[in-house]
Design an enzyme around this catalytic site. Structure first.
Site, mmCIF file in Angstrom:
data_model
loop_
_atom_site.group_PDB
_atom_site.id
_atom_site.type_symbol
_atom_site.label_atom_id
_atom_site.label_comp_id
_atom_site.label_asym_id
_atom_site.label_seq_id
_atom_site.Cartn_x
_atom_site.Cartn_y
_atom_site.Cartn_z
ATOM 1 N N ASP A 264 0.809 -1.215 0.000
ATOM 2 C CA ASP A 264 0.000 0.000 0.000
ATOM 3 C C ASP A 264 0.848 1.274 0.000
ATOM 4 O O ASP A 264 1.430 1.626 1.032
ATOM 5 C CB ASP A 264 -0.919 -0.022 1.233
ATOM 6 N N ASP B 190 -0.544 7.276 -6.514
ATOM 7 C CA ASP B 190 -0.877 6.099 -5.710
ATOM 8 C C ASP B 190 -1.055 4.880 -6.605
ATOM 9 O O ASP B 190 -1.683 4.959 -7.653
ATOM 10 C CB ASP B 190 -2.183 6.376 -4.936
#
Ligand code: NAG
Ligand code: NAG
Ligand code: NAG
Ligand code: NAG
Length: 434
Positions: free
Chosen positions: A114, A319
């Site tokens: 992540d 991201d």
């Protein structure tokens, strides 16, 4: 999500294999830079523990778009809250899974990789309240390298929302916005990934975890920019460098995406473009500066008014765990208008009813190049980066409006080698057949 009865791997068998074949590099003398690489497994690919064989391709696309939308929500909450609060609310539902081991002997963990959070954590025995997990739980008592982080240590003091229990263990809590949470003790362990072994990595040994986590994964590896992330903890041994190359959706079942560290993460060559990483709070997120987007002959710029304001720097987060690219609503509207006047295909409505601007297409995917202008870096998006098929004959613009935040998502990054250099503070892009 329900759990599935088959076990991912047989633990005693895996241990035996490791005892026989485990020979890795150790980072104990971590002065020289190492290079190593690991697979990033897309959660919807066949090799993923999250793969659900009863879904159709377009059901998977629909699920990915829904997860993308909820991830934006968590990012918004994290960025809008005060600094203290934001370190508690972190994005969930990343898209890629990474195979790591913890402990001695090494214990396999399939964790969500992540880039939108920092802490590394896994479910630990003895659980007071864990979610049901398919794979065996990590047992600290079975590892000779496990150590609790003492209360007085800087690791404990610096950790946001840590507290000391009576017996001098350092407890942590993280909340993921939707009431998902992990609570446990901070500890250090030997972590291995790819071909290397990193001793003394601080991680959360979670004995009370719940919410929307799936039983097929056993935790999270935080790759953000904050002090407790894997990247920051490995900082000097990887020379502040990591990169990834994400395989397009159409090839995800034949090959795996890769993440590279240290010397393997250098991005070089004539086609490389680089843009500064802007330091902002929370430090978890990698913020870049978006200046405008060109489609065809139209260049849509962010308002010149706002570009002189301090908020114009670091106005977009990059991201890997968000599928779509999100733009502030006013800018999105002007960009969408430019796409409409440039693309000459027949408009269609989205069969999934999730995306704004769609076209009827055949097998060929002929859309104009879209160039994203970051400060110092023009990134040319191919049709696979900017459009997504939501049925056999409809393709939609893979961008969406967001009120509080902008995110450069993973579809836009596919078939680029994306390199982060946290010492030079740059992100580089190189077109690459991943
Ligand atoms: C797989 O997808 C089917 C169809 O949507 C669903 O009913 C089932 O619960 C899913 N299985 C898992 C393990 O999520
Ligand atoms: C993770 O690594 C273990 C040991 O190498 C292997 O048995 C397992 O299949 C891997 N899992 C995935 C999803 O690749
Ligand atoms: C320390 O105390 C916590 C609760 O305050 C307990 O859960 C934990 O098991 C204790 N650890 C040890 C090593 O006694
Ligand atoms: C990483 O290492 C570099 C150089 O060794 C140093 O300047 C930087 O502050 C370190 N960053 C972190 C987060 O520790």
């Amino acid at each position: 999500m329900g759990t599935n009865s088959h076990s991912l791997f047989s633990f005693p068998f895996a241990i035996t294999i490791f005892i026989i074949f485990f020979s890795t590099f150790s980072l104990t003398e971590a002065n020289s830079t190492l290079g190593f690489s690991v697979d990033l497994i897309h959660r919807d690919s066949q090799s993923s523990p999250f793969y659900n064989s009863s879904l159709t391709h377009f059901e998977r696309v629909s699920n990915a778009l829904r997860r993308s939308q909820s991830r934006v929500h968590y990012f918004s909450v994290a960025c809008m809250s005060s600094e203290q609060a934001s370190s508690e609310v972190i994005a969930i539902g990343g898209v890629y899974v990474m195979n790591i081991t913890l402990g001695t002997p090494p214990f396999n963990i399939l964790a969500i990789a992540d880039t939108g959070s920092d802490l590394i954590w896994t479910q630990c025995m003895p659980c007071t309240d864990c979610y049901k997990q398919t794979a065996p739980l990590f047992n600290p008592k079975s590892s000779s390298t496990y150590k609790d982080v003492p209360c007085g240590s800087s690791e404990c003091q610096d950790f946001p929302r840590s507290s000391c229990s009576d017996n001098d263990t350092c407890e942590y809590s993280v909340l993921y916005g939707d009431r998902s949470h992990s609570h446990g003790v901070l500890a250090t362990e030997t972590l291995s990934l790819g071909s290397i072994n990193v001793p003394g990595i601080v991680f959360g040994c979670g004995f009370d975890n719940g919410g929307t986590f799936s039983g097929d994964g056993s935790g999270i590896v935080g790759l953000g920019g904050g002090p407790v992330s894997l990247i920051s903890q490995m900082n000097s041994s990887i020379d502040g460098k990591f990169s990834y190359c994400l395989v397009p959706m159409s090839s995800q079942n034949s090959k795996s995406s890769q993440m590279h560290f240290g010397d393997n993460a250098i991005v070089s060559g004539l086609e490389v473009v680089s843009t500064p990483i802007i330091s902002k709070s929370p430090s978890t997120f990698y913020s870049l500066t978006l200046e405008g987007i060109t489609i065809g002959r139209q260049k849509v710029q962010l308002n010149s008014d706002s570009s002189s304001s301090p908020n114009a720097f670091g106005n977009i987060i990059i991201d890997s765990g968000t599928t779509l690219t999100y733009l502030r609503s006013d800018f999105y509207d002007r960009f969408e208008a430019a796409v409409k006047t440039t693309v000459k295909l027949q408009p269609a409505s989205d069969p999934l009813q999730m995306l704004n601007l769609c076209y009827r297409v055949g097998d060929n995917f002929a859309f104009p190049i879209i160039t994203v202008h970051f400060t110092g870096a023009d990134v040319k998006l191919n049709p696979i980066n900017a459009f997504v098929k939501t049925s056999n004959d409809v393709a939609c613009l893979a961008f969406a409006p967001a009120n509080t935040i902008a995110i450069f998502g993973n579809l836009a990054q596919m078939n680029f080698l994306v390199g982060y250099d946290l010492i030079k503070r740059t992100v580089s892009f190189k077109p690459t057949e991943c």
